[in-house]
Structures are given as C-alpha cells and as structure tokens.
Design a protein around this motif. Structure first.
Motif, PDB file in Angstrom:
ATOM      1  N   PHE A   1       0.864  -1.179   0.000  1.00 56.77           N
ATOM      2  CA  PHE A   1       0.000   0.000   0.000  1.00 56.77           C
ATOM      3  C   PHE A   1       0.897   1.225   0.000  1.00 56.77           C
ATOM      4  N   SER A   2       0.614   2.173  -0.860  1.00 54.33           N
ATOM      5  CA  SER A   2       1.355   3.428  -0.863  1.00 54.33           C
ATOM      6  C   SER A   2       0.459   4.523  -0.318  1.00 54.33           C
ATOM      7  N   GLY A   3       1.007   5.355   0.515  1.00 51.31           N
ATOM      8  CA  GLY A   3       0.241   6.439   1.113  1.00 51.31           C
ATOM      9  C   GLY A   3      -0.355   6.037   2.441  1.00 51.31           C
ATOM     10  N   ASN A   4      -1.099   6.941   3.001  1.00 51.10           N
ATOM     11  CA  ASN A   4      -1.708   6.702   4.305  1.00 51.10           C
ATOM     12  C   ASN A   4      -2.870   5.734   4.161  1.00 51.10           C
ATOM     13  N   LEU A   5      -2.972   4.806   5.064  1.00 51.08           N
ATOM     14  CA  LEU A   5      -3.999   3.763   5.030  1.00 51.08           C
ATOM     15  C   LEU A   5      -4.793   3.840   6.323  1.00 51.08           C
ATOM     16  N   THR A   6      -6.108   3.974   6.211  1.00 47.92           N
ATOM     17  CA  THR A   6      -6.952   4.058   7.391  1.00 47.92           C
ATOM     18  C   THR A   6      -7.893   2.875   7.426  1.00 47.92           C
ATOM     19  N   SER A   7      -7.942   2.205   8.564  1.00 46.60           N
ATOM     20  CA  SER A   7      -8.857   1.087   8.755  1.00 46.60           C
ATOM     21  C   SER A   7      -9.790   1.435   9.905  1.00 46.60           C
ATOM     22  N   ASP A   8     -11.092   1.267   9.676  1.00 46.67           N
ATOM     23  CA  ASP A   8     -12.061   1.520  10.739  1.00 46.67           C
ATOM     24  C   ASP A   8     -12.949   0.287  10.904  1.00 46.67           C
ATOM     25  N   ASP A   9     -14.015   0.413  11.681  1.00 50.57           N
ATOM     26  CA  ASP A   9     -14.885  -0.730  11.962  1.00 50.57           C
ATOM     27  C   ASP A   9     -15.427  -1.390  10.703  1.00 50.57           C
ATOM     28  N   SER A  10     -15.640  -0.626   9.645  1.00 50.87           N
ATOM     29  CA  SER A  10     -16.197  -1.196   8.421  1.00 50.87           C
ATOM     30  C   SER A  10     -15.207  -2.117   7.702  1.00 50.87           C
ATOM     31  N   HIS A  11     -13.932  -2.057   8.072  1.00 51.31           N
ATOM     32  CA  HIS A  11     -12.910  -2.869   7.408  1.00 51.31           C
ATOM     33  C   HIS A  11     -12.543  -4.147   8.157  1.00 51.31           C
ATOM     34  N   LYS A  12     -13.023  -4.328   9.368  1.00 53.15           N
ATOM     35  CA  LYS A  12     -12.594  -5.478  10.182  1.00 53.15           C
ATOM     36  C   LYS A  12     -12.724  -6.805   9.442  1.00 53.15           C
ATOM     37  N   THR A  13     -13.848  -7.028   8.796  1.00 54.96           N
ATOM     38  CA  THR A  13     -14.101  -8.331   8.167  1.00 54.96           C
ATOM     39  C   THR A  13     -13.328  -8.528   6.875  1.00 54.96           C
ATOM     40  N   LEU A  14     -12.742  -7.490   6.315  1.00 59.00           N
ATOM     41  CA  LEU A  14     -11.947  -7.647   5.095  1.00 59.00           C
ATOM     42  C   LEU A  14     -10.750  -8.571   5.309  1.00 59.00           C
ATOM     43  N   PHE A  15     -10.283  -8.655   6.547  1.00 61.72           N
ATOM     44  CA  PHE A  15      -9.109  -9.469   6.856  1.00 61.72           C
ATOM     45  C   PHE A  15      -9.458 -10.895   7.275  1.00 61.72           C
ATOM     46  N   ASP A  16     -10.740 -11.186   7.476  1.00 60.41           N
ATOM     47  CA  ASP A  16     -11.144 -12.526   7.920  1.00 60.41           C
ATOM     48  C   ASP A  16     -10.652 -13.593   6.947  1.00 60.41           C
ATOM     49  N   ASN A  17     -10.139 -14.693   7.509  1.00 56.12           N
ATOM     50  CA  ASN A  17      -9.698 -15.862   6.742  1.00 56.12           C
ATOM     51  C   ASN A  17      -8.609 -15.538   5.722  1.00 56.12           C
ATOM     52  N   ARG A  18      -7.761 -14.603   6.066  1.00 54.65           N
ATOM     53  CA  ARG A  18      -6.670 -14.234   5.162  1.00 54.65           C
ATOM     54  C   ARG A  18      -5.327 -14.268   5.898  1.00 54.65           C
ATOM     55  N   SER A  19      -4.298 -14.586   5.145  1.00 53.74           N
ATOM     56  CA  SER A  19      -2.925 -14.511   5.624  1.00 53.74           C
ATOM     57  C   SER A  19      -2.210 -13.515   4.725  1.00 53.74           C
ATOM     58  N   LEU A  20      -1.848 -12.378   5.286  1.00 60.63           N
ATOM     59  CA  LEU A  20      -1.277 -11.306   4.479  1.00 60.63           C
ATOM     60  C   LEU A  20      -0.096 -10.647   5.175  1.00 60.63           C
TER      61      LEU A  20
END
Length: 110
Positions: free
Chosen positions: A49-68
């Motif tokens: 990711f380039s630049g500032n990255l913001t994660s809030d409550d709406s993003h929590k499930t984006l990471f489910d079941n992933r290895s990154l």
C-alpha cells in the motif's frame, strides 16, 4: 568454556530495506485501498500500500480468513471500536513510518 558470551549477531534492517528486498525476490501485489483485498481476493502474499492507510470498523471483516503481509509506505491508522481481531487471520504489518491506533482500540491481534 565453549560458549562465547561477548559475541553479538545483531542485524538491523529498516522497513524500506525489507520492502525493497521483497520486491526483488517475489511478486508483490499493490493496492490503493483496503477494499481491494476482497475485490481481487488477495491472500497468502505480500501486498504493498502506498500512502496513508486508514482502517475503521467497516474494514474489520476484510481481513477474515486471510494470511497477508501488509507493506505500507505511509502512516497507517487503525481506528476501531473495541478490538481489531479478524477471524482466522494472520496479518503482518511492515510499516515505513508510524502505526497509529485510536484510543478506542482495546486489543489488536491476528
């Protein structure tokens, strides 16, 4: 005594050096926002990711079941209520700058 207690094998590598190393040895996907993780089904690979990255409550499930491995050139900000604990996820953040958690984050784990 066969042990040498005065020896030190300390190797220091910066985040930018590590990102450069990975770029030279593996295919790295790039993303501009967190939604691209699910849109392109990114999993089990480094993502830059380039630049500032913001994660809030709406993003929590984006990471489910992933290895990154998230390589971030910028200032990431995790602003969630309670805990940042994706389900069945393994996440590593390699950050060139500072990772900021909002005061409302009580726990961060993967």
């Amino acid at each position: 005594n066969w042990r040498n207690t005065s020896s030190s094998n300390s190797i220091q590598i910066s985040a930018s050096d590590f990102i450069s190393y990975l770029k030279s040895r593996t295919l790295i996907k790039t993303a501009q926002n967190l939604e691209e993780i699910t849109q392109t089904n990114l999993n089990r690979q480094p993502v830059l990711f380039s630049g500032n990255l913001t994660s809030d409550d709406s993003h929590k499930t984006l990471f489910d079941n992933r290895s990154l491995v998230l390589l971030i050139n910028g200032n990431p900000d995790i602003s969630v209520t309670g805990s940042f604990a994706p389900t069945n996820a393994n996440l590593t953040f390699v950050i060139n700058d500072t990772l900021a958690f909002s005061a409302s984050v009580s726990q961060a784990k993967s």
